[in-house]
Design an enzyme around this catalytic site. Structure first.
Site, short mmCIF file in Angstrom:
data_model
loop_
_atom_site.label_atom_id
_atom_site.label_comp_id
_atom_site.label_asym_id
_atom_site.label_seq_id
_atom_site.Cartn_x
_atom_site.Cartn_y
_atom_site.Cartn_z
CB SER A 56 -0.84 -0.04 1.28
OG SER A 56 -1.45 1.19 1.52
CE1 TYR B 245 -3.71 -2.65 5.99
CE2 TYR B 245 -3.13 -0.41 5.34
CZ TYR B 245 -3.50 -1.71 5.01
OH TYR B 245 -3.64 -2.04 3.67
CE LYS C 119 -1.33 -4.60 3.68
NZ LYS C 119 -1.63 -5.90 3.08
P1 NAD Z 1 -11.09 -6.78 1.81
O1 NAD Z 1 -11.27 -6.72 3.28
O2 NAD Z 1 -12.27 -6.53 0.94
O3 NAD Z 1 -10.47 -8.19 1.39
C1 NAD Z 1 -9.65 -8.94 2.25
C2 NAD Z 1 -10.18 -10.37 2.25
O4 NAD Z 1 -9.39 -11.15 3.13
C3 NAD Z 1 -11.63 -10.44 2.78
O5 NAD Z 1 -12.41 -11.21 1.90
C4 NAD Z 1 -11.49 -11.12 4.14
O6 NAD Z 1 -12.61 -11.92 4.47
C5 NAD Z 1 -10.21 -11.94 3.95
N1 NAD Z 1 -9.50 -12.21 5.20
C6 NAD Z 1 -9.22 -11.34 6.20
N2 NAD Z 1 -8.55 -11.96 7.17
C7 NAD Z 1 -8.38 -13.24 6.78
C8 NAD Z 1 -7.76 -14.38 7.35
N3 NAD Z 1 -7.20 -14.32 8.57
N4 NAD Z 1 -7.76 -15.54 6.67
C9 NAD Z 1 -8.36 -15.63 5.44
N5 NAD Z 1 -8.97 -14.59 4.85
C10 NAD Z 1 -8.98 -13.42 5.51
O7 NAD Z 1 -9.90 -5.78 1.45
P2 NAD Z 1 -9.38 -5.27 0.04
O8 NAD Z 1 -9.67 -3.82 -0.05
O9 NAD Z 1 -9.81 -6.17 -1.04
O10 NAD Z 1 -7.81 -5.41 0.28
C11 NAD Z 1 -7.07 -6.51 -0.19
C12 NAD Z 1 -5.61 -6.31 0.16
O11 NAD Z 1 -5.15 -5.10 -0.41
C13 NAD Z 1 -5.31 -6.22 1.65
O12 NAD Z 1 -4.09 -6.88 1.89
C14 NAD Z 1 -5.18 -4.74 1.89
O13 NAD Z 1 -4.37 -4.47 3.00
C15 NAD Z 1 -4.54 -4.30 0.59
N6 NAD Z 1 -4.77 -2.86 0.26
C16 NAD Z 1 -6.06 -2.40 0.18
C17 NAD Z 1 -6.27 -1.07 -0.13
C18 NAD Z 1 -7.66 -0.48 -0.16
O14 NAD Z 1 -7.79 0.74 -0.02
N7 NAD Z 1 -8.72 -1.26 -0.35
C19 NAD Z 1 -5.17 -0.21 -0.39
C20 NAD Z 1 -3.88 -0.75 -0.33
C21 NAD Z 1 -3.70 -2.09 0.00
C1 WQD Z 2 -9.24 9.75 1.02
C2 WQD Z 2 -9.40 11.26 1.25
C3 WQD Z 2 -9.60 11.87 3.55
C4 WQD Z 2 -13.48 9.92 4.18
C5 WQD Z 2 -6.78 4.77 3.46
C6 WQD Z 2 -5.72 4.05 4.25
C7 WQD Z 2 -4.66 3.51 3.34
C8 WQD Z 2 -5.25 2.69 2.19
C9 WQD Z 2 -6.42 3.34 1.54
C10 WQD Z 2 -5.09 0.34 2.59
C11 WQD Z 2 -8.59 11.78 2.43
C12 WQD Z 2 -10.88 12.21 2.80
C13 WQD Z 2 -12.32 10.40 3.61
C14 WQD Z 2 -14.49 10.85 4.60
C15 WQD Z 2 -13.08 12.66 3.83
N1 WQD Z 2 -5.74 1.41 2.62
N2 WQD Z 2 -12.12 11.73 3.44
N3 WQD Z 2 -14.24 12.19 4.40
O1 WQD Z 2 -6.87 7.96 3.84
O2 WQD Z 2 -5.96 7.87 1.50
O3 WQD Z 2 -6.17 5.81 2.75
O4 WQD Z 2 -7.35 3.83 2.52
O5 WQD Z 2 -3.90 0.17 2.43
O6 WQD Z 2 -3.82 2.76 4.12
O7 WQD Z 2 -5.13 4.97 5.15
O8 WQD Z 2 -8.23 6.94 1.95
O9 WQD Z 2 -10.57 7.00 1.27
O10 WQD Z 2 -10.00 7.15 3.74
O11 WQD Z 2 -9.50 9.07 2.25
O12 WQD Z 2 -12.91 13.87 3.69
O13 WQD Z 2 -15.54 10.50 5.15
O14 WQD Z 2 -10.76 11.53 1.57
O15 WQD Z 2 -9.32 12.88 4.50
O16 WQD Z 2 -8.13 13.06 2.08
P1 WQD Z 2 -6.76 7.25 2.57
P2 WQD Z 2 -9.65 7.48 2.33
#
Ligand code: NAD
Ligand code: WQD
Length: 341
Positions: A126, A150, A154
């Protein structure tokens, strides 16, 4: 015969979109998920969407016995590892749970893979690993800065994988640092389905547009950005899914390890996202400026050229397409299905 991929967390938001992209690319795929943040109905929707039965193992990635059994039953060629906990504020309240699932879960998976001789893995990282970066757009060479537990998971995951690859060159590892995934599948059958009040901007806006939440709270308008609100690099989840297919193809081909940002290189402010969502939904989106959210970063934008050089990856979809697909998903029949525990 098609290469067989294990998709941990494959029932989740990014995992389910990647599942479809991998099936379309001709891979055989098995999903491992404990459904702690996914609805079981996603499996039927994936079946309807791909026209094929879905292989699912309902298991926890920390469960070495079940994982070992799965690797004896199937000969996996590679793993795409999504399974993790991802809510930043929850990670501050329950850091040990985050260390356990995200770090111990990864180590457990790597041990089982190693024992089975499967040593190719794509890891979900991330932009959060950059903390508050010195440079925007942010290159992959920027230093690690943990902002919360978190983010630490990562960073630790990347470091473990980096050390593993350095110690044993039989491993092939792709580390993908996603910026802000948004939008839903063009079929409108899968999308982001948060169980509670969304933490992230686009799913929150979607619920305001749908009338399920009253207003968007905009967290600060006094950042050093063009309109004062936070700027992010939103990437369409279908582009992101395609990035995983390319990463996997590189690992299964003759390319070795890679570490790349997956973003568009374009920043949009909170107010720009609100305006785009208004256009897509044709609904009013009431918003109110409130205090900054603790721990927020002013700007996250990817330097996106390394993914193009290394993987041939370029995003294709715009912010308007993210909003339109999100809205079609929200008003469609599937996003409101009862969550299961
Ligand atoms: P999500 O929560 O929708 O998907 C994660 C999946 O993993 C879920 O289906 C959940 O049930 C499963 N899971 C959680 N714990 C588990 C466990 N102990 N054993 C087996 N399954 C388990 O999240 P997502 O948004 O699809 O994210 C997927 C990956 O991408 C994650 O590693 C997350 O950290 C990373 N990521 C997400 C974002 C984002 O903003 N969505 C951004 C950067 C990185
Ligand atoms: C985006 C922008 C907020 C909600 C988070 C995690 C990051 C990654 C993605 C997994 C920011 C603003 C948001 C609201 C708002 N996840 N905002 N009102 O903060 O970039 O990242 O999700 O790896 O680790 O930190 O994403 O969508 O929460 O926010 O004004 O109700 O929207 O301040 O500027 P962010 P976000």
């Amino acid at each position: 015969m098609a290469e067989h991929i294990l998709l941990t967390g494959g029932a989740g938001y990014i995992g389910s979109h990647t599942y479809v992209a991998l099936i379309e690319a001709g891979y055989e795929v098995t999903i491992l998920d404990n459904f702690q943040n996914a609805n079981r109905s996603v499996v039927e929707r994936l079946e309807a969407l791909t026209g094929k039965p879905v292989n699912v193992a309902e298991a926890d990635v920390r469960d070495a016995t079940t994982l070992g059994g799965l690797f004896s039953e199937h000969q996996f060629d590679a793993v795409v590892h999504f399974a993790a906990l991802k809510a930043v504020s929850e990670s501050v309240d329950r850091p040990l749970d985050y260390f356990d699932v995200n770090i111990s879960g990864l180590i457990n998976l790597l041990r089982v893979m190693d024992a089975a001789g499967c040593r190719k893995i794509v890891f979900s990282s991330s932009a959060t690993v950059y903390g508050v970066p010195d440079e925007t757009p942010t290159p992959e060479t920027a230093e690690f800065r943990a902002m919360n537990p978190y983010g630490q998971t990562k960073i630790s995951g990347e470091q473990i994988l980096g050390q593993l690859a350095a110690a044993d060159d039989r491993w092939n590892i792709g580390i993908l640092r996603y910026f802000n995934p948004a939008g839903a599948h063009s079929s409108h059958m899968i999308g982001e389905d948060p169980r509670d009040i969304p933490n992230n901007l686009m799913p929150y806006i979607a619920k305001v547009a749908a009338g399920e939440l009253d207003e968007l709270q905009v967290f600060g308008d006094d950042y050093d950005t063009p309109d004062g609100t936070g700027v992010r690099d939103y990437i369409h989840v279908e582009d992101l899914a395609r990035g995983h297919v390319l990463s996997l193809a590189a690992l299964l081909g003759d390319s070795k390890n890679h570490l790349v940002n997956l973003g568009t290189g374009i920043g949009n402010s909170v107010m720009e996202v609100v305006a785009a969502y208004k256009r897509a939904s044709n609904r009013d989106i009431p918003s109110r400026i409130v205090e900054r959210r603790a721990g927020d970063v002013p700007i996250y934008v990817a330097k996106a050229d390394k993914a193009e050089e290394v993987l041939g990856f370029r995003t294709e979809k715009s912010l308007d397409e993210m909003c339109a697909s999100s809205w079609a998903w929200i008003v469609g029949p599937h996003s409101q299905e009862e969550p299961e525990q």
